[in-house]
Design a protein around this motif. Sequence first.
Motif, mmCIF file in Angstrom:
data_model
loop_
_atom_site.group_PDB
_atom_site.id
_atom_site.type_symbol
_atom_site.label_atom_id
_atom_site.label_comp_id
_atom_site.label_asym_id
_atom_site.label_seq_id
_atom_site.Cartn_x
_atom_site.Cartn_y
_atom_site.Cartn_z
ATOM 1 N N ASP A 156 -33.454 -75.302 26.511
ATOM 2 C CA ASP A 156 -34.613 -75.658 25.700
ATOM 3 C C ASP A 156 -35.669 -76.235 26.635
ATOM 4 O O ASP A 156 -35.572 -77.388 27.065
ATOM 5 N N LEU A 157 -36.673 -75.428 26.968
ATOM 6 C CA LEU A 157 -37.700 -75.866 27.917
ATOM 7 C C LEU A 157 -38.818 -76.663 27.256
ATOM 8 O O LEU A 157 -39.740 -77.108 27.937
ATOM 9 N N SER A 158 -38.742 -76.860 25.939
ATOM 10 C CA SER A 158 -39.805 -77.600 25.251
ATOM 11 C C SER A 158 -39.899 -79.039 25.741
ATOM 12 O O SER A 158 -40.958 -79.664 25.655
ATOM 13 N N VAL A 159 -38.787 -79.583 26.279
ATOM 14 C CA VAL A 159 -38.819 -80.968 26.778
ATOM 15 C C VAL A 159 -39.724 -81.094 27.994
ATOM 16 O O VAL A 159 -40.105 -82.206 28.372
ATOM 17 N N TRP A 160 -40.072 -79.960 28.624
ATOM 18 C CA TRP A 160 -40.915 -79.987 29.815
ATOM 19 C C TRP A 160 -42.387 -79.732 29.488
ATOM 20 O O TRP A 160 -43.212 -79.626 30.406
ATOM 21 N N ASP A 161 -42.739 -79.613 28.204
ATOM 22 C CA ASP A 161 -44.130 -79.327 27.839
ATOM 23 C C ASP A 161 -45.076 -80.334 28.493
ATOM 24 O O ASP A 161 -44.904 -81.555 28.364
ATOM 25 N N GLY A 162 -46.060 -79.814 29.226
ATOM 26 C CA GLY A 162 -47.035 -80.658 29.899
ATOM 27 C C GLY A 162 -46.556 -81.239 31.210
ATOM 28 O O GLY A 162 -47.315 -81.948 31.878
ATOM 29 N N LEU A 163 -45.316 -80.970 31.585
ATOM 30 C CA LEU A 163 -44.758 -81.519 32.816
ATOM 31 C C LEU A 163 -44.410 -80.400 33.783
ATOM 32 O O LEU A 163 -44.264 -79.244 33.398
ATOM 33 N N GLY A 164 -44.261 -80.739 35.047
ATOM 34 C CA GLY A 164 -43.781 -79.773 36.023
ATOM 35 C C GLY A 164 -42.267 -79.692 35.994
ATOM 36 O O GLY A 164 -41.589 -80.621 35.535
ATOM 37 N N LEU A 165 -41.724 -78.577 36.481
ATOM 38 C CA LEU A 165 -40.269 -78.409 36.550
ATOM 39 C C LEU A 165 -39.930 -77.435 37.666
ATOM 40 O O LEU A 165 -40.810 -76.733 38.182
ATOM 41 N N ASP A 166 -38.653 -77.397 38.029
ATOM 42 C CA ASP A 166 -38.171 -76.439 39.014
ATOM 43 C C ASP A 166 -38.002 -75.098 38.318
ATOM 44 O O ASP A 166 -37.042 -74.891 37.573
ATOM 45 N N LEU A 167 -38.922 -74.189 38.547
ATOM 46 C CA LEU A 167 -38.917 -72.898 37.866
ATOM 47 C C LEU A 167 -37.774 -72.003 38.329
ATOM 48 O O LEU A 167 -37.435 -71.028 37.649
ATOM 49 N N ALA A 168 -37.169 -72.320 39.467
ATOM 50 C CA ALA A 168 -36.071 -71.494 39.991
ATOM 51 C C ALA A 168 -34.711 -71.983 39.538
ATOM 52 O O ALA A 168 -33.729 -71.233 39.612
ATOM 53 N N ALA A 169 -34.596 -73.214 39.074
ATOM 54 C CA ALA A 169 -33.304 -73.853 38.846
ATOM 55 C C ALA A 169 -32.457 -73.097 37.829
ATOM 56 O O ALA A 169 -32.942 -72.700 36.770
ATOM 57 N N LEU A 170 -31.194 -72.938 38.158
ATOM 58 C CA LEU A 170 -30.247 -72.323 37.239
ATOM 59 C C LEU A 170 -30.217 -73.066 35.911
ATOM 60 O O LEU A 170 -30.196 -72.453 34.836
ATOM 61 N N GLU A 171 -30.246 -74.390 35.952
ATOM 62 C CA GLU A 171 -30.168 -75.198 34.738
ATOM 63 C C GLU A 171 -31.396 -75.033 33.858
ATOM 64 O O GLU A 171 -31.353 -75.358 32.661
ATOM 65 N N ASN A 172 -32.508 -74.536 34.423
ATOM 66 C CA ASN A 172 -33.715 -74.303 33.634
ATOM 67 C C ASN A 172 -33.856 -72.849 33.205
ATOM 68 O O ASN A 172 -34.838 -72.490 32.551
ATOM 69 N N GLY A 173 -32.897 -72.014 33.581
ATOM 70 C CA GLY A 173 -32.946 -70.609 33.189
ATOM 71 C C GLY A 173 -33.255 -69.651 34.318
ATOM 72 O O GLY A 173 -33.398 -68.449 34.090
ATOM 73 N N GLY A 174 -33.371 -70.152 35.549
ATOM 74 C CA GLY A 174 -33.571 -69.264 36.687
ATOM 75 C C GLY A 174 -32.327 -68.431 36.957
ATOM 76 O O GLY A 174 -31.210 -68.813 36.585
ATOM 77 N N LEU A 175 -32.499 -67.304 37.637
ATOM 78 C CA LEU A 175 -31.370 -66.419 37.930
ATOM 79 C C LEU A 175 -31.692 -65.573 39.154
ATOM 80 O O LEU A 175 -32.791 -65.023 39.251
ATOM 81 N N VAL A 176 -30.760 -65.489 40.096
ATOM 82 C CA VAL A 176 -30.916 -64.567 41.231
ATOM 83 C C VAL A 176 -30.554 -63.169 40.746
ATOM 84 O O VAL A 176 -29.432 -62.920 40.324
ATOM 85 N N THR A 177 -31.531 -62.261 40.790
ATOM 86 C CA THR A 177 -31.340 -60.921 40.221
ATOM 87 C C THR A 177 -31.109 -59.840 41.266
ATOM 88 O O THR A 177 -30.665 -58.745 40.926
ATOM 89 N N ALA A 178 -31.394 -60.107 42.527
ATOM 90 C CA ALA A 178 -31.193 -59.107 43.586
ATOM 91 C C ALA A 178 -31.061 -59.823 44.917
ATOM 92 O O ALA A 178 -31.566 -60.931 45.102
ATOM 93 N N CYS A 179 -30.385 -59.146 45.856
ATOM 94 C CA CYS A 179 -30.114 -59.763 47.147
ATOM 95 C C CYS A 179 -29.771 -58.680 48.153
ATOM 96 O O CYS A 179 -29.133 -57.683 47.810
ATOM 97 N N SER A 180 -30.192 -58.861 49.394
ATOM 98 C CA SER A 180 -29.924 -57.865 50.435
ATOM 99 C C SER A 180 -28.494 -57.945 50.960
ATOM 100 O O SER A 180 -27.904 -56.938 51.357
ATOM 101 N N ASP A 181 -27.901 -59.149 50.965
ATOM 102 C CA ASP A 181 -26.587 -59.320 51.583
ATOM 103 C C ASP A 181 -25.977 -60.637 51.104
ATOM 104 O O ASP A 181 -26.684 -61.633 50.967
ATOM 105 N N GLU A 182 -24.683 -60.637 50.837
ATOM 106 C CA GLU A 182 -23.980 -61.862 50.452
ATOM 107 C C GLU A 182 -22.605 -61.878 51.101
ATOM 108 O O GLU A 182 -21.598 -62.150 50.466
#
Length: 314
Positions: A168-194
């Motif tokens: 629920d990202l509504s708690v961040w309304d008007g505030l900055g957040l880590d847009l990449a964070a897994l806990e905020n809904g970020g996801l690694v979708t592609a990668c060259s090597d792991e």
Amino acid sequence: MRDFTRLPDLALRRHGGSVIAASDESFAGKENLIRPGRPAFQPATFAGTGQVYDGWETRRRRGPGHDWAIVRLGLPGVIRGVVVDTAWFTGNHPAHAAVEAAHVPGHPSAAEVERAGWVTIVPMSPLKGDREHPFEVADESRYTHVRLNMYPDGGIARLRVHGEARPDLSVWDGLGLDLAALENGGLVTACSDEFYSSPGNVIAPGTARNQAEGWETARRRDGGNDWLVIRLAGRGRVSLAEIDTTNLVFNAPAAVTLTGLDGDREVPLLPGTPLRPDTPHRFRLGPHDPVDHVRVDIHPDGGLARVRLWGHLA
């Protein structure tokens, strides 16, 4: 193992998950269900109740009914698959198991969650001892809790709940957040090597305690460079990038480049910039149009502990 296991484990203790209630845990604690890593076992290791197991184990049931455990997902979201692992449980594993899910907003008590409207996402299915049992889930609903039911009793080592975080990202309304964070809904979708470790580690909560808790590639011999793509929590503008090479002493990249992606459009965010080994780096980014993905290029190869992309949702 099915492809869904490449998605984050929404229930993992490290991601904030918690086993909030169980019908019984006489032989082994319910919290073990969501511990990270493979279950361990040491033969002939006895406590007052018997052999010590790295899992959840209930007493032998002598009456009607079945045992259950309720897990609060650390990352509420859409569940794509579940793994019920009976590792090391052979003569004491359950005959069957089923999994239910529920959406209970806020910070409910265990009693409130028990009274929730539960939906079956994995029907009653047979189990074998000392084995991982993967079950795909076809349900687009957002859930906050799951209930593992085992019939009638016994031991289960781990419960993995793989899916896509939908916080629920509504708690961040008007505030900055880590847009990449897994806990905020970020996801690694592609990668060259792991080769050495998963790229998804770079957006995990907390700090990396060692190299294995970050992302590390094989040594590159073709003159190219390695990269990964992060789907942001939402379309937004990134103001500050944190590129952390902590624990990467002799295998940190020489440099990093950041590029925003918005459909077919590429938006330069950070030109090739030198990195230092075993160091958290912070780079202020200039104004730019909103993007929904960010490509992180490391030059030429190596590893990153964490990537944080601080900004505002568009």
